[in-house]
Design an enzyme around this catalytic site. Structure first.
Site, PDB file in Angstrom:
ATOM      1  N   CYS A  58     -10.368 -18.021 -10.644  1.00  0.00           N
ATOM      2  CA  CYS A  58     -11.551 -17.740 -11.461  1.00  0.00           C
ATOM      3  C   CYS A  58     -12.199 -19.008 -11.991  1.00  0.00           C
ATOM      4  O   CYS A  58     -13.369 -19.003 -12.353  1.00  0.00           O
ATOM      5  CB  CYS A  58     -11.185 -16.862 -12.644  1.00  0.00           C
ATOM      6  SG  CYS A  58     -10.101 -15.519 -12.204  1.00  0.00           S
ATOM      7  N   GLY A  64      -5.843  -5.920 -12.642  1.00  0.00           N
ATOM      8  CA  GLY A  64      -5.283  -6.653 -13.766  1.00  0.00           C
ATOM      9  C   GLY A  64      -6.294  -6.892 -14.875  1.00  0.00           C
ATOM     10  O   GLY A  64      -5.987  -6.757 -16.064  1.00  0.00           O
ATOM     11  N   THR A  65      -7.501  -7.238 -14.498  1.00  0.00           N
ATOM     12  CA  THR A  65      -8.533  -7.538 -15.491  1.00  0.00           C
ATOM     13  C   THR A  65      -8.824  -6.304 -16.352  1.00  0.00           C
ATOM     14  O   THR A  65      -8.859  -6.387 -17.589  1.00  0.00           O
ATOM     15  CB  THR A  65      -9.824  -8.009 -14.788  1.00  0.00           C
ATOM     16  OG1 THR A  65      -9.519  -9.181 -14.026  1.00  0.00           O
ATOM     17  CG2 THR A  65     -10.923  -8.321 -15.795  1.00  0.00           C
ATOM     18  N   SER A  67      -1.240  -5.669 -11.254  1.00  0.00           N
ATOM     19  CA  SER A  67      -2.324  -5.586 -10.267  1.00  0.00           C
ATOM     20  C   SER A  67      -1.726  -5.582  -8.867  1.00  0.00           C
ATOM     21  O   SER A  67      -0.927  -6.453  -8.528  1.00  0.00           O
ATOM     22  CB  SER A  67      -3.241  -6.793 -10.441  1.00  0.00           C
ATOM     23  OG  SER A  67      -4.222  -6.798  -9.437  1.00  0.00           O
ATOM     24  N   ALA A  68      -2.135  -4.608  -8.050  1.00  0.00           N
ATOM     25  CA  ALA A  68      -1.508  -4.434  -6.729  1.00  0.00           C
ATOM     26  C   ALA A  68      -1.745  -5.600  -5.775  1.00  0.00           C
ATOM     27  O   ALA A  68      -0.847  -5.970  -5.017  1.00  0.00           O
ATOM     28  CB  ALA A  68      -2.004  -3.138  -6.094  1.00  0.00           C
ATOM     29  N   HIS A  69      -2.944  -6.190  -5.834  1.00  0.00           N
ATOM     30  CA  HIS A  69      -3.246  -7.193  -4.797  1.00  0.00           C
ATOM     31  C   HIS A  69      -2.494  -8.502  -4.975  1.00  0.00           C
ATOM     32  O   HIS A  69      -2.554  -9.379  -4.108  1.00  0.00           O
ATOM     33  CB  HIS A  69      -4.763  -7.425  -4.678  1.00  0.00           C
ATOM     34  CG  HIS A  69      -5.375  -8.279  -5.750  1.00  0.00           C
ATOM     35  ND1 HIS A  69      -5.608  -9.620  -5.574  1.00  0.00           N
ATOM     36  CD2 HIS A  69      -5.805  -7.987  -6.999  1.00  0.00           C
ATOM     37  CE1 HIS A  69      -6.181 -10.113  -6.677  1.00  0.00           C
ATOM     38  NE2 HIS A  69      -6.302  -9.142  -7.553  1.00  0.00           N
ATOM     39  N   ASN A 110      -0.023 -17.851 -14.166  1.00  0.00           N
ATOM     40  CA  ASN A 110      -0.576 -17.859 -12.813  1.00  0.00           C
ATOM     41  C   ASN A 110      -0.753 -19.256 -12.237  1.00  0.00           C
ATOM     42  O   ASN A 110      -0.701 -19.446 -11.033  1.00  0.00           O
ATOM     43  CB  ASN A 110      -1.910 -17.097 -12.777  1.00  0.00           C
ATOM     44  CG  ASN A 110      -2.824 -17.467 -13.919  1.00  0.00           C
ATOM     45  OD1 ASN A 110      -2.455 -17.358 -15.090  1.00  0.00           O
ATOM     46  ND2 ASN A 110      -4.015 -17.927 -13.599  1.00  0.00           N
ATOM     47  N   GLN A 137       1.539 -11.707 -12.702  1.00  0.00           N
ATOM     48  CA  GLN A 137       2.227 -12.675 -11.844  1.00  0.00           C
ATOM     49  C   GLN A 137       3.741 -12.492 -11.833  1.00  0.00           C
ATOM     50  O   GLN A 137       4.452 -13.240 -11.160  1.00  0.00           O
ATOM     51  CB  GLN A 137       1.882 -14.111 -12.265  1.00  0.00           C
ATOM     52  CG  GLN A 137       0.434 -14.494 -12.014  1.00  0.00           C
ATOM     53  CD  GLN A 137       0.072 -14.597 -10.530  1.00  0.00           C
ATOM     54  OE1 GLN A 137       0.933 -14.617  -9.648  1.00  0.00           O
ATOM     55  NE2 GLN A 137      -1.224 -14.660 -10.252  1.00  0.00           N
TER      56      GLN A 137
HETATM   57  C1  LIG Z   1      -4.993 -12.194 -10.970  1.00  0.00           C
HETATM   58  C2  LIG Z   1      -4.622 -12.098 -12.400  1.00  0.00           C
HETATM   59  C3  LIG Z   1      -5.292 -11.214 -13.258  1.00  0.00           C
HETATM   60  C4  LIG Z   1      -6.468 -10.390 -12.805  1.00  0.00           C
HETATM   61  O1  LIG Z   1      -6.096  -9.360 -11.935  1.00  0.00           O
HETATM   62  P1  LIG Z   1      -7.219  -8.689 -11.017  1.00  0.00           P
HETATM   63  O2  LIG Z   1      -6.530  -7.509 -10.421  1.00  0.00           O
HETATM   64  O3  LIG Z   1      -7.593  -9.709  -9.996  1.00  0.00           O
HETATM   65  O4  LIG Z   1      -8.354  -8.297 -11.901  1.00  0.00           O
HETATM   66  C5  LIG Z   1      -4.874 -11.148 -14.566  1.00  0.00           C
HETATM   67  N1  LIG Z   1      -3.845 -11.883 -15.013  1.00  0.00           N
HETATM   68  C6  LIG Z   1      -3.179 -12.733 -14.229  1.00  0.00           C
HETATM   69  C7  LIG Z   1      -2.035 -13.518 -14.787  1.00  0.00           C
HETATM   70  C8  LIG Z   1      -3.543 -12.871 -12.892  1.00  0.00           C
HETATM   71  O5  LIG Z   1      -2.883 -13.738 -12.112  1.00  0.00           O
END
Ligand SMILES: *Cc1c(COP(=O)(O)O)cnc(C)c1O
Length: 388
Positions: free
Chosen positions: A326, A72-73, A200-202, A152, A180
């Protein structure tokens, strides 16, 4: 001791079915997807099939609109920096909200240092972006609007279709951080009219370290990772083939369970909030009562510090967080809660409970059984509480 994980907005366990789908791509189909030999071509075919699956899941027209990233980042960075640099000659103004994830917020802050102008649109007390302020902020220098789909910390769902309409009407590109939202609620880039979307997959039972950026066909973007010509020259670096396979599998499974997930999470989340509300005095729920993802509830425990609640719940085997993973460890109140007009003290006592598909009623009842004593004990020690 019983262990209950209620921090799924930070990360989710990888689904065993996802792990099974990935495994052969470590040990058997290990070719570099850019290699011309058979080993490489097998990996390439799998990557392209996965791209197709992710595109379908998002309602994208063309699988080439999907660029695989490390998460996601990176997707947020590529979207915002990539558009900012690509359209610099057209304008230097970016619009975002005041409740974005740090991946968006700090990217915008960094661009400000480079001469870009950024407007941070305020939200109301339930965390919904002010559409009138958004409309009013657009100028002929505006090149990008970046507003998250679901928050989030709060779970609040933004009026994404209206925002997309406003952007389109003014000819401005629209990016959404949907990290999210994807896997929790239906997400369709064509229906809504989105130009760029991060996932983001995780965050939905896929592996760590893999994500994607949807980029609408024809959108000019400046790549941020330099190297080879991977991903149609939009993101250099050897493809994370097992991760890509895992992401596609996670999309497939999320699609299959979407309806049940929504029902189950809503039921458990409401059970949790009811349990807290009935058994713990001086609590408030933050965020929008209806417009929110089904798995998240953010609760303020008045007169307390969130960090001490987390530590005490942890000793009982319950994992929660104060908000964004974070920002944990920092004593600053959450920028999301303060943007919603929540006072610093209430914000400081906020806990995010984010549920997952494997949580049970027993998990929720366990949390509701241990929480009241913890809160009572901590309030007994709180100078803020004694003053009341
Ligand atoms: C977790 C998150 C991210 C970052 O994603 P990563 O895959 O952990 O780098 C970005 N935006 C939101 C809203 C998130 O919850």
């Amino acid at each position: 001791m019983k262990q209950v994980y209620l921090d799924h907005n930070a990360t989710t366990p990888t689904d065993p079915e996802v792990v099974r789908a990935m495994a052969p791509y470590y040990t058997e189909i290990y070719g570099n997807a850019s290699s011309v030999h058979m080993f490489g071509q097998k990996a390439r075919r799998a990557v392209e099939a996965a791209r197709e699956q992710v595109a379908n899941f998002l309602g994208a027209k063309d699988s080439q609109e999907i660029v695989f990233t490390s998460g996601g980042t990176e997707s947020d960075n590529l979207a915002i920096r990539g558009i900012a640099y690509a359209l610099r000659s057209k304008g230097n103004h970016i619009i975002t909200s005041s409740i974005e994830h740090h991946a968006v917020e700090t990217t915008c802050k960094a661009l400000e240092k480079e001469g870009f102008k950024v407007t941070y649109i305020p939200v109301d007390k339930e965390g919904i972006v002010d559409l009138e302020a958004l409309k009013g902020a657009i100028t002929d220098k505006t090149i990008l609007i970046s507003i998250m789909w679901a928050n989030n910390e709060m779970g609040t769902i933004e009026p994404i279709e209206e925002i997309a309409k406003v952007a389109k009407g003014k000819g401005v590109l629209f990016h959404t951080d949907a990290v999210q939202a994807v896997g929790k609620i239906p997400v369709n880039v064509e229906k809504v009219g989105i130009d760029l979307l991060s996932l983001s997959a995780h965050k939905f039972y896929g592996p760590n370290g893999i994500g994607a950026l949807y980029i609408r066909k024809g959108t000019k973007i400046q790549k941020q990772m330099f190297g080879g010509h991977h991903e149609k020259n939009r993101r250099a670096g050897t493809e994370n083939v097992p991760g890509i396979i895992g992401l596609a599998k996670a999309c497939e499974l999320a699609g299959q369970r979407m309806n049940d997930y929504g029902k189950d999470m809503t039921e458990l989340r409401d059970r949790l909030w009811e349990g807290i509300r009935k058994n713990v005095p001086h609590v408030k729920m933050s965020g929008h009562p209806k417009e929110r993802v089904p798995n998240t509830v953010n609760v303020s425990f008045e007169y307390l510090e969130g960090e001490s609640i987390i530590l005490n719940l942890d000793m009982e085997g319950v994992a929660v967080s104060t908000g964004s993973a974070c920002t944990s460890g920092s004593l600053e109140p959450s920028h999301v809660l303060t943007a919603m007009g929540i006072d610093a003290q209430t914000a400081q006592g906020s806990i995010r409970f984010s549920l997952g598909k494997d949580n049970t009623k027993e998990d929720i009842d366990y949390v509701v059984s241990v929480l009241p004593d913890i809160i009572k004990r901590l309030r007994g020690l709180s100078p803020l509480y004694k003053e009341q």
